[in-house]
Design an enzyme around this catalytic site. Structure first.
Site, short mmCIF file in Angstrom:
data_model
loop_
_atom_site.label_atom_id
_atom_site.label_comp_id
_atom_site.label_asym_id
_atom_site.label_seq_id
_atom_site.Cartn_x
_atom_site.Cartn_y
_atom_site.Cartn_z
N ARG A 132 72.97 53.39 28.53
CA ARG A 132 73.41 53.60 27.38
C ARG A 132 74.49 52.51 27.26
O ARG A 132 74.62 51.93 25.91
CB ARG A 132 73.99 54.87 26.74
CG ARG A 132 74.39 55.29 25.61
CD ARG A 132 74.59 56.71 25.32
NE ARG A 132 75.00 56.99 23.88
CZ ARG A 132 76.25 57.23 23.61
NH1 ARG A 132 77.04 57.48 24.55
NH2 ARG A 132 76.67 57.44 22.28
N HIS B 270 74.85 49.81 24.25
CA HIS B 270 76.10 49.54 23.57
C HIS B 270 76.79 48.40 23.68
O HIS B 270 77.33 47.78 22.78
CB HIS B 270 77.01 50.81 23.77
CG HIS B 270 76.69 52.08 22.74
ND1 HIS B 270 77.33 53.19 22.50
CD2 HIS B 270 75.17 52.48 22.41
CE1 HIS B 270 76.48 54.07 21.94
NE2 HIS B 270 75.34 53.60 22.13
N ASP C 211 77.82 40.79 26.55
CA ASP C 211 78.93 40.27 27.16
C ASP C 211 79.95 41.09 27.88
O ASP C 211 81.16 40.69 28.18
CB ASP C 211 79.62 39.41 26.31
CG ASP C 211 80.40 40.17 25.06
OD1 ASP C 211 80.14 41.62 25.08
OD2 ASP C 211 81.25 39.65 24.21
N SER D 100 81.87 43.60 26.76
CA SER D 100 82.89 43.60 25.92
C SER D 100 83.06 45.62 25.71
O SER D 100 84.19 45.59 25.65
CB SER D 100 82.95 43.26 24.36
OG SER D 100 81.66 43.64 23.83
N THR E 133 64.40 59.74 27.17
CA THR E 133 63.40 60.57 27.77
C THR E 133 64.58 61.15 29.03
O THR E 133 64.06 62.19 29.87
CB THR E 133 62.24 59.88 28.38
OG1 THR E 133 61.69 60.80 29.30
CG2 THR E 133 62.61 58.75 29.24
N ASP F 290 65.43 65.60 26.20
CA ASP F 290 64.19 65.84 26.52
C ASP F 290 64.21 66.99 27.16
O ASP F 290 64.45 67.38 28.46
CB ASP F 290 63.35 64.62 27.43
CG ASP F 290 62.28 65.09 27.86
OD1 ASP F 290 61.48 66.20 27.43
OD2 ASP F 290 61.68 64.23 28.59
#
Length: 325
Positions: A58, A62, A70, A72, A191, A243
């Site tokens: 994740r 993001h 990059d 950030s 999942t 899940d």
């Protein structure tokens, strides 16, 4: 049809790859063991935290949706960073795994000081997390540099949220060059991992002001979630499996869950329950063929990792992923 989709994604990937000057052999002479170093630290982290694979995947997602891939998202507030992306709504008290990235960076620096970017570490950590979770493996293209700015407003506006319509999510993916196949395949990362009640409890009791639960949720699933996330509960941070059937394994059960009206987040279930959506056939395909899902997911992760990367001489190789050099 599926083969043609994969072929078009492959072509897009190759175009992105050549434009971005990235290569799976980028560190072959300067840090040849980087992939195994990253994998080792992730594997160690998984022994004490079964969620960390999903959290690291994740983080990469993001990161790439804001200013490109990059790193950030890793920057702390301070110095020239007046507003950190960590403080944005999609990340605040939600994004995690920063300590594991620090451990990876330390291990990589010990072996190859000043060579490997934090952005590349995020890409490698995501691949290691997925493959160690039972999912596919892929050749991660490398050579990104780390950005020197954070973009909190970009994080607030560009990262898909659990509360949006399928049309809005599709537009956000299109804005970074990703198509419907990428959207459905990358959603399959749900999942594994967990989500807090606050990201879906609007579906459980008073959906769109109706006074009833979201009708696209299975009644038995609603009952289970209402116990975990009571209407007048004091905390919206209780964790629930994305899940429910295999919460720590990367497989295609996510798509079977959607067909059975057991998609936890609004944006999950809409992939199957939106009338006449082209996403429905992809959900059916991936539910019935795990190999097809794994192939599409790997290609879509490569596509995502090619969103506007910084390459030399732009950016820097941060010595500490949390702050600028």
């Amino acid at each position: 049809m599926f083969c043609s989709i994969i072929f078009s994604v492959l072509i897009t990937t190759l175009v992105h790859e050549s434009n971005a000057q990235l290569s799976s052999s980028f560190y072959s002479s300067t840090c040849p063991n980087v992939s195994s170093i990253v994998r080792s630290v992730v594997q160690q982290a998984l022994q004490s935290d079964s969620r960390i694979g999903a959290s690291l995947t994740r983080l990469h997602f993001h990161d790439c949706f804001v200013n490109g891939c990059d790193a950030s998202v890793l920057l702390d507030q301070g110095g020239n960073i007046t507003l950190s992306e960590k403080g944005a709504v999609p990340n605040n008290n939600s994004a995690r795994g920063f300590d594991v990235v620090d451990k990876i960076k330390s291990a990589v620096e010990n072996s190859c000081p000043g060579v490997v970017s934090c952005a590349d570490i995020l890409a490698l950590a995501a691949e290691a997390s997925v493959s160690l979770g039972g999912g596919p493996s892929w050749n991660v293209v490398l050579g990104r540099r780390d950005g020197v700015i954070a973009n909190q407003s970009g994080a607030n506006n560009s990262i898909p949220t659990p509360f949006e319509s399928l049309a809005n999510i599709t537009a956000k993916f299109a804005a970074v060059g990703l198509n419907i196949t990428d959207l459905v395949a990358l959603s399959g990362a749900h999942t594994f991992g967990r989500a807090q009640c606050r990201f879906f409890n609007q579906r459980l009791f008073n959906w769109s002001g109706t006074g009833s639960p979201d009708p696209t949720l299975s009644p038995s699933y609603v009952a289970s979630l209402q116990q975990s996330c009571p209407q007048n509960g004091s905390s919206g941070t209780t964790l629930n499996n994305l899940d429910p059937s295999s919460p720590d394994t990367f497989d295609n059960n996510y798509f079977s869950n959607l067909i059975n009206n057991r998609g936890l987040l609004q944006t999950d279930q809409e992939l199957f329950s939106s009338n006449n959506s082209v996403t429905i056939s992809l959900v059916n395909s991936f539910a019935g063929n795990q190999t097809a899902f794994f192939e599409a997911f790997a290609e879509s992760m490569i596509n995502m990792a090619n969103i506007s990367p910084l390459t030399a001489p732009q950016g820097q190789i941060r010595s500490n992923c949390r702050k600028l050099n």
